[in-house]
Design a protein around this motif. Structure first.
Motif, mmCIF file in Angstrom:
data_model
loop_
_atom_site.group_PDB
_atom_site.id
_atom_site.type_symbol
_atom_site.label_atom_id
_atom_site.label_comp_id
_atom_site.label_asym_id
_atom_site.label_seq_id
_atom_site.Cartn_x
_atom_site.Cartn_y
_atom_site.Cartn_z
ATOM 1 N N ARG A 2 122.802 -27.401 -29.610
ATOM 2 C CA ARG A 2 121.887 -27.508 -30.743
ATOM 3 C C ARG A 2 120.510 -26.976 -30.402
ATOM 4 N N HIS A 3 120.068 -27.225 -29.173
ATOM 5 C CA HIS A 3 118.734 -26.778 -28.793
ATOM 6 C C HIS A 3 118.650 -25.249 -28.782
ATOM 7 N N ARG A 4 119.745 -24.558 -28.439
ATOM 8 C CA ARG A 4 119.740 -23.095 -28.417
ATOM 9 C C ARG A 4 119.663 -22.542 -29.839
ATOM 10 N N TYR A 5 120.431 -23.108 -30.749
ATOM 11 C CA TYR A 5 120.398 -22.628 -32.132
ATOM 12 C C TYR A 5 119.042 -22.918 -32.779
ATOM 13 N N PHE A 6 118.475 -24.057 -32.427
ATOM 14 C CA PHE A 6 117.137 -24.364 -32.934
ATOM 15 C C PHE A 6 116.142 -23.336 -32.412
ATOM 16 N N PHE A 7 116.270 -22.978 -31.143
ATOM 17 C CA PHE A 7 115.380 -21.972 -30.559
ATOM 18 C C PHE A 7 115.560 -20.624 -31.235
ATOM 19 N N TRP A 8 116.784 -20.256 -31.547
ATOM 20 C CA TRP A 8 117.034 -18.995 -32.251
ATOM 21 C C TRP A 8 116.315 -18.991 -33.596
ATOM 22 N N HIS A 46 117.475 -8.937 -35.350
ATOM 23 C CA HIS A 46 116.850 -7.920 -34.508
ATOM 24 C C HIS A 46 116.278 -8.535 -33.229
ATOM 25 N N THR A 47 115.541 -9.619 -33.387
ATOM 26 C CA THR A 47 114.890 -10.233 -32.230
ATOM 27 C C THR A 47 115.903 -10.787 -31.246
ATOM 28 N N LEU A 48 116.923 -11.482 -31.727
ATOM 29 C CA LEU A 48 117.928 -12.063 -30.846
ATOM 30 C C LEU A 48 118.744 -10.999 -30.135
ATOM 31 N N VAL A 49 119.173 -9.973 -30.867
ATOM 32 C CA VAL A 49 119.989 -8.924 -30.257
ATOM 33 C C VAL A 49 119.183 -8.132 -29.234
ATOM 34 N N ARG A 182 111.027 -32.999 -29.470
ATOM 35 C CA ARG A 182 112.403 -33.449 -29.709
ATOM 36 C C ARG A 182 113.394 -32.813 -28.733
ATOM 37 N N PHE A 183 113.222 -31.507 -28.489
ATOM 38 C CA PHE A 183 114.160 -30.788 -27.622
ATOM 39 C C PHE A 183 113.623 -30.559 -26.213
ATOM 40 N N GLU A 184 112.387 -31.003 -25.954
ATOM 41 C CA GLU A 184 111.764 -30.809 -24.636
ATOM 42 C C GLU A 184 111.881 -29.350 -24.204
ATOM 43 N N GLY A 185 111.456 -28.461 -25.113
ATOM 44 C CA GLY A 185 111.654 -27.030 -24.925
ATOM 45 C C GLY A 185 111.020 -26.433 -23.699
ATOM 46 N N GLY A 186 110.004 -27.074 -23.164
ATOM 47 C CA GLY A 186 109.326 -26.524 -22.002
ATOM 48 C C GLY A 186 110.124 -26.573 -20.714
ATOM 49 N N ARG A 187 111.272 -27.228 -20.734
ATOM 50 C CA ARG A 187 112.046 -27.342 -19.487
ATOM 51 C C ARG A 187 113.138 -26.278 -19.379
ATOM 52 N N ASP A 189 114.677 -22.229 -19.324
ATOM 53 C CA ASP A 189 114.393 -20.824 -19.040
ATOM 54 C C ASP A 189 114.828 -20.018 -20.256
ATOM 55 N N MET A 190 113.995 -19.098 -20.681
ATOM 56 C CA MET A 190 114.268 -18.402 -21.929
ATOM 57 C C MET A 190 115.559 -17.581 -21.859
ATOM 58 N N LYS A 191 115.882 -17.057 -20.705
ATOM 59 C CA LYS A 191 117.109 -16.274 -20.584
ATOM 60 C C LYS A 191 118.336 -17.120 -20.917
ATOM 61 N N GLU A 192 118.304 -18.401 -20.561
ATOM 62 C CA GLU A 192 119.423 -19.292 -20.860
ATOM 63 C C GLU A 192 119.540 -19.576 -22.356
ATOM 64 N N LEU A 193 118.419 -19.476 -23.063
ATOM 65 C CA LEU A 193 118.408 -19.794 -24.488
ATOM 66 C C LEU A 193 118.850 -18.631 -25.357
ATOM 67 N N LEU A 194 118.631 -17.408 -24.875
ATOM 68 C CA LEU A 194 118.987 -16.232 -25.650
ATOM 69 C C LEU A 194 120.499 -16.024 -25.657
ATOM 70 N N PRO A 195 121.005 -15.217 -26.586
ATOM 71 C CA PRO A 195 122.453 -15.006 -26.675
ATOM 72 C C PRO A 195 123.059 -14.485 -25.376
ATOM 73 N N SER A 196 124.224 -14.991 -25.046
ATOM 74 C CA SER A 196 124.967 -14.493 -23.888
ATOM 75 C C SER A 196 125.584 -13.141 -24.236
ATOM 76 N N SER A 197 126.166 -12.496 -23.246
ATOM 77 C CA SER A 197 126.811 -11.203 -23.494
ATOM 78 C C SER A 197 127.904 -11.332 -24.550
ATOM 79 N N ARG A 198 128.648 -12.420 -24.515
ATOM 80 C CA ARG A 198 129.711 -12.624 -25.488
ATOM 81 C C ARG A 198 129.146 -12.900 -26.875
#
Length: 323
Positions: A2-8, A46-49, A182-187, A189-198
């Protein structure tokens, strides 16, 4: 998850805010049907891709982000057709292509405002890497003032200016508050939050579908003939080749240094207040005192943007091609 989709979602909101609200191109993107079904998917995908590609296949730095941002800006070709036939009338065309439209919209506005600044702010809210342009990091309050003046250049009235900037800023601040608290976003890494290769594959297909659907529906009469499209194909090809090489080269580069602290909500609220205040003040001046102020601001912006676009493209190309 949920935290990743919220970040997106937050990243999409940031992109729309800096691309549309700061220039009063679309006043209420978060609260209208067209903003929700059109602008948020357009900027979000555009931003996510593009950010996903940069982070997965290279490293984020000025050159890789800028070149990816050019690809973002090229949606102004086949979706809006602005690079060929802008609604405001092109000042200079060569080969059927608006030169200043390419310089300002494709090579400056979208790389910086739609992509690099939103990604840089998202980094400050997560990994805290220094991806924002140095001038923005060193002078955030001056940046807010300038953005307010730019918003005033296109705002139809002081009331519209106030309602647009205050509502959009408030909604964005609420989402940032939820992200940090709510999601403690500061903890993260942005690379983990962005879309994976799949995950990039279905997102890319969705973006492609968006191009096909909206490209065929919006201003079909503004699409030029074959000859005027060739320069844009070449720009696509050159940018893709440069981005590929830049991503490959960036893998051997060190990571960008991080800030020791994140921007607090109090400071962000102050910046939003400055942005809104100067937007309303200069819109009022334009409306009641100096009717030509809006045009003057736009002319200054376009001159500045054209210069920065050329410098940024040269800088990115030289770094990419250097051995």
């Amino acid at each position: 998850m949920r935290h990743r989709y919220f970040f997106w979602f937050l990243l999409a909101l940031l992109s729309v805010f800096f691309a549309e609200v700061t220039v009063a191109s679309y006043l209420y993107p978060y609260f209208t049907l067209w903003g929700i079904i059109s602008l948020l998917p357009l900027y979000g995908l555009h931003t996510l891709v593009l950010a996903g590609i940069v982070y997965r296949f290279g490293k984020p730095r000025f050159e890789t982000l800028y070149l990816a941002g050019i690809l973002f800006g090229l949606y102004e070709a086949y979706i809006t057709k602005v690079v060929w036939n802008p609604e405001w009338g092109s000042f200079l065309k060569i080969g059927g292509v608006g030169i200043f439209e390419v310089l300002v919209v494709v090579l400056f506005w979208h790389p910086f405002m739609s992509f690099m600044i939103p990604v840089g702010i998202a980094e400050l809210l997560t990994s805290r890497r220094r991806l924002l342009p140095g001038a923005v990091l060193k002078h955030p309050y001056l940046t807010a003032v300038i953005l307010g003046i730019i918003e005033a250049s296109n705002a139809p009235s002081p009331l519209h200016s106030f309602l647009s900037t205050i509502s959009s800023s408030a909604f964005l601040l609420l989402l940032i508050y939820l992200w940090l608290k709510r999601f403690e976003g500061g903890r993260y890494d942005m690379k983990e939050l962005l879309p994976s290769s799949r995950e990039l594959k279905p997102l890319f297909l969705a973006l492609l579908a968006y191009y096909i659907i909206f490209g065929s529906l919006l201003r079909r009469e503004a699409l030029p003939g074959f000859a005027a499209q060739v320069p844009i194909w070449l720009l696509y090809a050159v940018t893709l080749l440069l981005l590929y090489r830049a991503l490959k080269k960036s893998r051997n580069e060190g990571d960008i240094a991080s800030l020791k602290c994140q921007p607090g909500l109090k400071r962000l609220t102050t910046l939003a207040g400055i942005f809104t205040s100067f937007a309303v003040i200069f819109t009022s001046i334009k409306t009641f005192v100096l009717p030509g102020l809006g045009v003057a601001i736009i002319l200054v912006l376009w001159a500045f943007a054209s210069l920065v676009a050329v410098m940024s493209l040269v800088k990115s190309t030289r770094w990419t091609l250097a051995s």
